[in-house]
Motif scaffolding. Structure first.
Motif, PDB file in Angstrom:
ATOM      1  N   LYS B  91       0.830  -1.210   0.000  1.00 52.71           N
ATOM      2  CA  LYS B  91       0.000   0.000   0.000  1.00 52.71           C
ATOM      3  C   LYS B  91       0.866   1.261   0.000  1.00 52.71           C
ATOM      4  O   LYS B  91       0.543   2.246  -0.658  1.00 52.71           O
ATOM      5  CB  LYS B  91      -0.930  -0.012   1.213  1.00 52.71           C
ATOM      6  N   ARG B  92       1.972   1.219   0.742  1.00 51.40           N
ATOM      7  CA  ARG B  92       2.823   2.422   0.773  1.00 51.40           C
ATOM      8  C   ARG B  92       3.538   2.635  -0.545  1.00 51.40           C
ATOM      9  O   ARG B  92       3.757   3.762  -0.964  1.00 51.40           O
ATOM     10  CB  ARG B  92       3.824   2.311   1.920  1.00 51.40           C
ATOM     11  N   ALA B  93       3.902   1.507  -1.204  1.00 52.29           N
ATOM     12  CA  ALA B  93       4.574   1.645  -2.496  1.00 52.29           C
ATOM     13  C   ALA B  93       3.579   2.004  -3.596  1.00 52.29           C
ATOM     14  O   ALA B  93       3.936   2.664  -4.565  1.00 52.29           O
ATOM     15  CB  ALA B  93       5.312   0.348  -2.844  1.00 52.29           C
ATOM     16  N   ALA B 120      -2.917  -2.427  12.391  1.00 50.10           N
ATOM     17  CA  ALA B 120      -4.122  -1.697  12.801  1.00 50.10           C
ATOM     18  C   ALA B 120      -3.737  -0.456  13.592  1.00 50.10           C
ATOM     19  O   ALA B 120      -4.311   0.620  13.416  1.00 50.10           O
ATOM     20  CB  ALA B 120      -5.021  -2.606  13.635  1.00 50.10           C
ATOM     21  N   ASN B 121      -2.749  -0.601  14.449  1.00 50.57           N
ATOM     22  CA  ASN B 121      -2.332   0.522  15.281  1.00 50.57           C
ATOM     23  C   ASN B 121      -1.685   1.640  14.470  1.00 50.57           C
ATOM     24  O   ASN B 121      -1.792   2.810  14.820  1.00 50.57           O
ATOM     25  CB  ASN B 121      -1.362   0.028  16.360  1.00 50.57           C
ATOM     26  N   ARG B 122      -1.045   1.266  13.367  1.00 46.89           N
ATOM     27  CA  ARG B 122      -0.477   2.297  12.489  1.00 46.89           C
ATOM     28  C   ARG B 122      -1.553   2.929  11.624  1.00 46.89           C
ATOM     29  O   ARG B 122      -1.294   3.914  10.941  1.00 46.89           O
ATOM     30  CB  ARG B 122       0.606   1.683  11.581  1.00 46.89           C
ATOM     31  N   GLY B 123      -2.716   2.315  11.608  1.00 44.36           N
ATOM     32  CA  GLY B 123      -3.797   2.855  10.785  1.00 44.36           C
ATOM     33  C   GLY B 123      -3.503   2.745   9.307  1.00 44.36           C
ATOM     34  O   GLY B 123      -3.834   3.633   8.526  1.00 44.36           O
ATOM     35  N   GLU B 124      -2.873   1.640   8.912  1.00 45.96           N
ATOM     36  CA  GLU B 124      -2.584   1.453   7.481  1.00 45.96           C
ATOM     37  C   GLU B 124      -3.890   1.524   6.695  1.00 45.96           C
ATOM     38  O   GLU B 124      -4.916   0.996   7.130  1.00 45.96           O
ATOM     39  CB  GLU B 124      -1.918   0.092   7.245  1.00 45.96           C
ATOM     40  N   ASN B 125      -3.822   2.121   5.540  1.00 49.51           N
ATOM     41  CA  ASN B 125      -5.032   2.292   4.738  1.00 49.51           C
ATOM     42  C   ASN B 125      -5.307   1.027   3.919  1.00 49.51           C
ATOM     43  O   ASN B 125      -5.235   1.020   2.693  1.00 49.51           O
ATOM     44  CB  ASN B 125      -4.865   3.511   3.834  1.00 49.51           C
TER      45      ASN B 125
END
Lengths: 83, 477
Positions: B91-93, B120-125
């Motif tokens: 997702k980040r790439a 989940a804690n990082r709130g990844e999209n």
């Protein structure tokens, strides 16, 4: 299960079972509100008794489609306009 | 959501060509398995939003390991429990892609419990679909973290007890204690009413990602008639009666209306000031350059460096690949070593290449640099005929067996000792190899040394070692 139903003048929907994709789990039969699906007496290619449409009474509600776990085993058509 | 036609979603392949065996039309799941139902809901939603072509699924280990048989999307199948971590990277790439994580309860709540918690804690999209059937299905019905109290499995033959195995983990409740997740709902794949709720939840979770609204997860209570050893139609009753009281249905967290969309741009890496912080002044250091190959045969070498831990075996590999990279080659470095910092054995695989490198593995080598006797004995047979064998003759007291390779005996440790420390024997070998082959420009490699050896006070010594190694080859071969 094989009772003869009186065909409606204008069918509201139709359901098509792709026999060789059906694993006979019976979910569609249990969930069908009109009770127009049954397990076939014969076997399909995989050795399951597939689900079978009695041929009349489908309303095209689509409940069996979502009850069925197989992506393409059931195809439902609504024959009257969707409100 | 009435439709005119309910048919196989376009996000599925028409035929499941990737599936092994003659049957290419039905899934590999058991009759009555809940995976198929959830697959259909997801596929339907991808169709609806028109995002199939930018969707990337991350598949777990478990029964749904073969998800890529079915979905006409991007698919990655990852190590057990690691899907949220891999999805984070994807997702980040590719912030514009729709990343869907699909995991079972053994995979998500057991093996990968920490992965999901951190993502989940990082709130990844990303959107996570968590299929909970209270059991490890694929491996034959072992207890999972979600197994119900009293439930008999192959690893709890007398039934799960609170005293011995603890109570089941409620994942959505657990995650709802975190700040970052925006939507967490539990649904059940059972009767028509619950199926409809599940469809809405799936749609909502995917829509949240389309709108960039952070971490969402849908937990689906799913039947596993085979694992539970009951008929499919009874399994749905079992979910109602046994699972739903312990795993209450509904949204445990839903703040989607109140969150702003996360900007979909990659997070850039800011290099300003990083050099000073890390005590590296890379920009001010000379870069290594390509040399003139002494023989065509020396091009694109597959190098194996081996010795014992502490000889700088891995560092020598790093030095080769770093210089190669600076010179514009494609390079790879693959270390292999034991847990010891000193002693033990170490080797690394290095490739320096003009064409792109397919695999960093070096099985048959063009060059073997053997720094001790066990390394020579172990790796000598793998050198290709006509290849190059450099050995540290001050430590290796046996003769090589091969007569079809070029052998260069370099007393590297002796030369290093004369310079002042045995530790730079690796750099002696580097100088020797470069001098012999011309793959890199020797002077530039010596000048670029501060870019790959960070301890400043050792730099002159190492530079001298490279020069001495080269000198030895010039004089003796």
């Amino acid at each position: 299960m094989t009772e003869v139903r009186k065909p409606r003048a204008k069918p509201r929907g139709t359901v098509e079972i792709r026999v060789d994709e059906c694993k006979g789990c019976g979910y569609c039969i249990v969930e069908c509100p009109q009770k127009v699906l049954v397990l076939a007496k014969g076997f399909n290619r995989m050795g399951y008794h597939p689900s079978e449409y009695l041929g009349d009474g489908c309303t095209g509600c689509g409940i069996c489609f979502y009850a069925c776990p197989e992506p393409g085993a059931i195809l439902v058509r609504k024959l009257e306009p969707v409100s | 959501m009435p439709k005119e036609i309910y048919a196989k979603a376009e996000s599925f392949y028409v035929d499941f060509e990737r599936k092994t065996g003659p049957d290419k039309i039905s899934t590999h799941y058991c009759p009555g398995c809940g995976h198929g139902n959830l697959h259909k809901m997801i596929a339907e939603t991808l169709d609806e939003f028109g995002v199939r072509d930018k969707t990337i699924f991350v598949w777990p280990v478990g029964c749904s390991v073969f998800g890529y048989y079915y979905f006409h999307t991007g698919n990655v199948q990852v190590a057990h429990g690691r899907a949220p971590a891999v999805a984070t990277g994807i997702k980040r790439a590719h912030p514009d892609s729709i990343v869907l994580v699909y995991q079972g309860d053994g995979d998500l709540a057991g093996i990968g419990g920490n992965e999901i918690l951190q993502a989940a804690n990082r709130g990844e999209n990303i959107t996570v679909f968590f299929v909970n059937n209270a059991i490890y299905g694929m491996t034959g019905g072992q207890m999972a973290p979600t197994t119900l109290p009293g439930m008999k499995t192959t690893t709890t033959p007398l039934g799960r007890t609170r005293e011995n195995e603890g109570l089941p983990i409620r994942v959505v409740e657990l995650l709802s204690a975190l700040e970052a997740p925006t939507y967490l709902e539990r649904v059940s794949l059972t009767d028509a009413k619950q199926m409809n709720r599940a469809r809405r939840a799936v749609r909502k979770a995917i829509q949240a990602q389309v709108e960039g609204k952070g971490f969402t997860l849908v937990e689906a209570l799913a039947p596993c008639p085979t694992g539970w050893k009951i008929a499919p139609t009874d399994s749905r009753d079992w979910i109602h009666e046994q699972m739903e009281p312990l795993f209450p249905l509904g949204a445990k967290k839903d703040v989607l209306e109140h969150v702003e969309s996360i900007p979909g741009e990659p997070r850039p890496f800011v290099a300003d000031g990083m050099g000073e912080k890390l005590d590296i002044l890379a920009s001010s250091v000379t870069q290594a350059r390509k040399g003139t190959l002494k023989e065509e045969d020396y091009a694109n070498p597959r190098i194996k460096v081996a010795g014992f831990g502490g000889q700088g075996i891995l560092l020598l590999g790093v030095a080769f690949s770093e210089c190669g990279m600076q010179a514009g080659y494609e390079v790879s470095w693959l270390p292999s070593y034991g847990p010891e910092m000193r002693g033990g054995t170490a080797n690394c695989h290095v490739r320096i290449s003009d064409p792109k490198i397919g695999s960093p593995m070096v099985e048959e080598s063009d060059v073997l640099i053997a720094m001790n006797r066990p390394s020579l004995e172990k790796f000598e047979p793998d050198v290709r005929p006509g290849g190059l064998l450099l050995l540290d003759s001050s430590l290796i007291d046996i003769e090589p067996q091969r007569d079809d390779v070029t052998i260069l005996k370099i007393p590297a440790t002796k030369i290093a000792d004369d310079i002042g420390t045995t530790k730079c024997a690796n750099m002696v070998m580097m100088g020797a190899y470069i001098e012999r082959t011309g793959i890199l420009d020797l002077e530039s490699v010596i000048e670029a040394l501060p870019s790959y050896i960070k301890r400043k006070k050792t730099i002159p010594m190492n530079q001298q070692a490279i020069a001495k190694g080269a000198e030895y080859v010039r004089e003796h071969f």
